[in-house]
Design an enzyme around this catalytic site. Structure first.
Site, mmCIF file in Angstrom:
data_model
loop_
_atom_site.group_PDB
_atom_site.id
_atom_site.type_symbol
_atom_site.label_atom_id
_atom_site.label_comp_id
_atom_site.label_asym_id
_atom_site.label_seq_id
_atom_site.Cartn_x
_atom_site.Cartn_y
_atom_site.Cartn_z
ATOM 1 N N GLY A 11 0.295 -0.833 -0.066
ATOM 2 C CA GLY A 11 0.213 -0.190 0.117
ATOM 3 C C GLY A 11 0.722 1.524 0.132
ATOM 4 O O GLY A 11 0.169 2.278 0.472
ATOM 5 N N ASN A 13 1.520 3.715 -2.785
ATOM 6 C CA ASN A 13 0.903 4.128 -3.259
ATOM 7 C C ASN A 13 -0.445 5.299 -2.164
ATOM 8 O O ASN A 13 -0.452 5.657 -2.520
ATOM 9 C CB ASN A 13 0.053 3.582 -4.375
ATOM 10 C CG ASN A 13 1.093 3.769 -5.750
ATOM 11 O OD1 ASN A 13 1.378 4.249 -6.137
ATOM 12 N ND2 ASN A 13 1.262 2.294 -5.745
ATOM 13 N N LYS A 90 -6.784 -8.580 -6.949
ATOM 14 C CA LYS A 90 -7.948 -9.525 -8.161
ATOM 15 C C LYS A 90 -8.695 -8.773 -9.157
ATOM 16 O O LYS A 90 -8.694 -7.149 -9.253
ATOM 17 C CB LYS A 90 -8.886 -10.110 -6.548
ATOM 18 C CG LYS A 90 -8.492 -10.718 -5.730
ATOM 19 C CD LYS A 90 -8.309 -11.888 -6.228
ATOM 20 C CE LYS A 90 -7.597 -13.155 -5.175
ATOM 21 N NZ LYS A 90 -7.036 -14.624 -5.681
ATOM 22 N N ILE A 92 -11.993 -7.283 -10.828
ATOM 23 C CA ILE A 92 -13.256 -6.355 -10.702
ATOM 24 C C ILE A 92 -13.911 -7.243 -11.124
ATOM 25 O O ILE A 92 -14.233 -6.700 -12.658
ATOM 26 C CB ILE A 92 -12.956 -5.174 -11.219
ATOM 27 C CG1 ILE A 92 -11.571 -4.471 -9.947
ATOM 28 C CG2 ILE A 92 -14.240 -3.846 -9.766
ATOM 29 C CD1 ILE A 92 -11.608 -4.405 -8.290
ATOM 30 N N HIS A 108 -0.177 0.983 -12.972
ATOM 31 C CA HIS A 108 0.495 -0.791 -13.463
ATOM 32 C C HIS A 108 1.444 -0.183 -13.728
ATOM 33 O O HIS A 108 2.101 0.682 -14.545
ATOM 34 C CB HIS A 108 -0.166 -1.274 -14.784
ATOM 35 C CG HIS A 108 0.338 -2.530 -15.294
ATOM 36 N ND1 HIS A 108 0.277 -4.291 -14.926
ATOM 37 C CD2 HIS A 108 1.471 -2.592 -16.216
ATOM 38 C CE1 HIS A 108 0.937 -4.819 -15.205
ATOM 39 N NE2 HIS A 108 1.338 -4.308 -16.689
ATOM 40 N N ASP A 149 -5.360 -5.407 -16.671
ATOM 41 C CA ASP A 149 -4.772 -4.420 -17.382
ATOM 42 C C ASP A 149 -4.809 -3.866 -18.431
ATOM 43 O O ASP A 149 -4.024 -4.217 -19.652
ATOM 44 C CB ASP A 149 -2.962 -5.039 -16.959
ATOM 45 C CG ASP A 149 -2.626 -5.625 -15.968
ATOM 46 O OD1 ASP A 149 -2.930 -4.851 -14.627
ATOM 47 O OD2 ASP A 149 -1.790 -6.307 -15.831
ATOM 48 N N GLU A 178 5.481 6.394 -9.939
ATOM 49 C CA GLU A 178 4.269 5.591 -9.798
ATOM 50 C C GLU A 178 3.184 6.696 -8.926
ATOM 51 O O GLU A 178 2.580 7.545 -8.663
ATOM 52 C CB GLU A 178 3.863 4.824 -8.926
ATOM 53 C CG GLU A 178 4.304 3.473 -9.347
ATOM 54 C CD GLU A 178 3.607 2.135 -9.715
ATOM 55 O OE1 GLU A 178 3.431 2.241 -8.546
ATOM 56 O OE2 GLU A 178 3.654 1.308 -10.217
HETATM 57 C C1 GRF Z 1 2.581 -0.814 -7.956
HETATM 58 O O1 GRF Z 1 3.528 -1.039 -8.980
HETATM 59 C C2 GRF Z 1 1.292 -1.122 -8.875
HETATM 60 O O2 GRF Z 1 1.626 -0.700 -10.517
HETATM 61 C C3 GRF Z 1 0.873 -2.348 -8.722
HETATM 62 O O3 GRF Z 1 1.520 -3.004 -7.725
HETATM 63 C C4 GRF Z 1 1.657 -1.836 -6.869
HETATM 64 C C5 GRF Z 1 1.295 -1.721 -5.676
HETATM 65 O O4 GRF Z 1 2.205 -1.154 -4.962
HETATM 66 N N1 GRF Z 1 -0.163 -2.450 -9.546
HETATM 67 P P1 GRF Z 1 1.525 -0.585 -3.807
HETATM 68 O O5 GRF Z 1 1.765 -1.372 -2.721
HETATM 69 O O6 GRF Z 1 1.042 0.544 -3.778
HETATM 70 O O7 GRF Z 1 3.205 -0.185 -2.693
#
Ligand code: GRF
Length: 206
Positions: A11, A13, A90, A92, A108, A149, A178
């Protein structure tokens, strides 16, 4: 704008989104964090920061329809405007995609449509990019449809792959991208700047 963040793992992000909101740099609220993994670090993060959270997984229900109903109920109680997938492992389900049509975002860690699809997550994405000999990689923020994706692209950013690049060095460059740009894409939605016409997503400048 109320966000429902779906995450299965660490988590990072999600944490960055929370930090931007707390600093007044993103006018949104994390209304709920949903994880399919009971002991996911992202749920600890939510509890520590007093963000409502739920562990909801397909295995907790006999019928898939009951699972979707439970998700829809939680999303509706949170008055969700935008679903943000942040490392959610997963698919959706169709009922959620129908109710939140064009309101489910994913990030992604590569330039789609290359290096995406089932099994393409974590370090395996970067390994595939390097094995292929690609000279650039990057991130893709897209609207989610029923395929992995896949779906209209909202934002892409690219970086060069350096001589001697490793999976880990590439992973950290991509993670920095990201953390910088997912919030940016979410802000476009919060500001009502996203216009969608079929597969074409344009960002209206104010
Ligand atoms: C990220 O690399 C995102 O692109 C992918 O899953 C990862 C999540 O990372 N979909 P985090 O859990 O937010 O660190």
């Amino acid at each position: 704008m109320n966000l429902a963040i779906f995450a299965s793992g660490k988590g990072s992000n999600c944490r960055v989104i929370h930090e931007h909101i707390a600093a007044g740099k993103l006018s949104a609220k994390i209304a709920i964090i949903i994880s399919n993994v009971a002991n996911a670090p992202v749920l600890d993060f939510a509890r520590t920061n007093n963000i409502p959270c739920r562990h909801l997984a397909r295995e907790q229900f006999t019928e898939i329809g009951e699972f979707h109903d439970a998700l829809l109920r939680v999303l509706s109680e949170a008055q969700t405007d935008l679903i943000v997938l942040a490392g959610y492992m997963k698919k959706i389900g169709a009922p959620i995609l129908q109710k939140y049509y064009h309101r489910v975002l994913n990030i992604h860690p590569a330039l789609l449509p290359a290096f995406g699809g089932k099994g393409m997550y974590g370090i395996s994405v970067h390994r595939a990019v390097l094995d292929y000999g690609a000279k650039i990689s990057g991130i893709t923020v897209h609207l989610v449809d029923e395929e992995y994706d896949h779906g209209p692209i909202v934002l892409q950013k690219a970086i060069e792959i350096d001589e001697g690049e490793t999976e880990t060095s590439l992973a950290s460059k991509i993670q920095a991208l990201e953390h910088r740009y997912y919030v940016e894409a979410i802000r476009w939605f919060a500001d009502g700047r996203v216009h969608i016409n079929g597969r074409q997503v344009s960002i209206i400048s104010h």
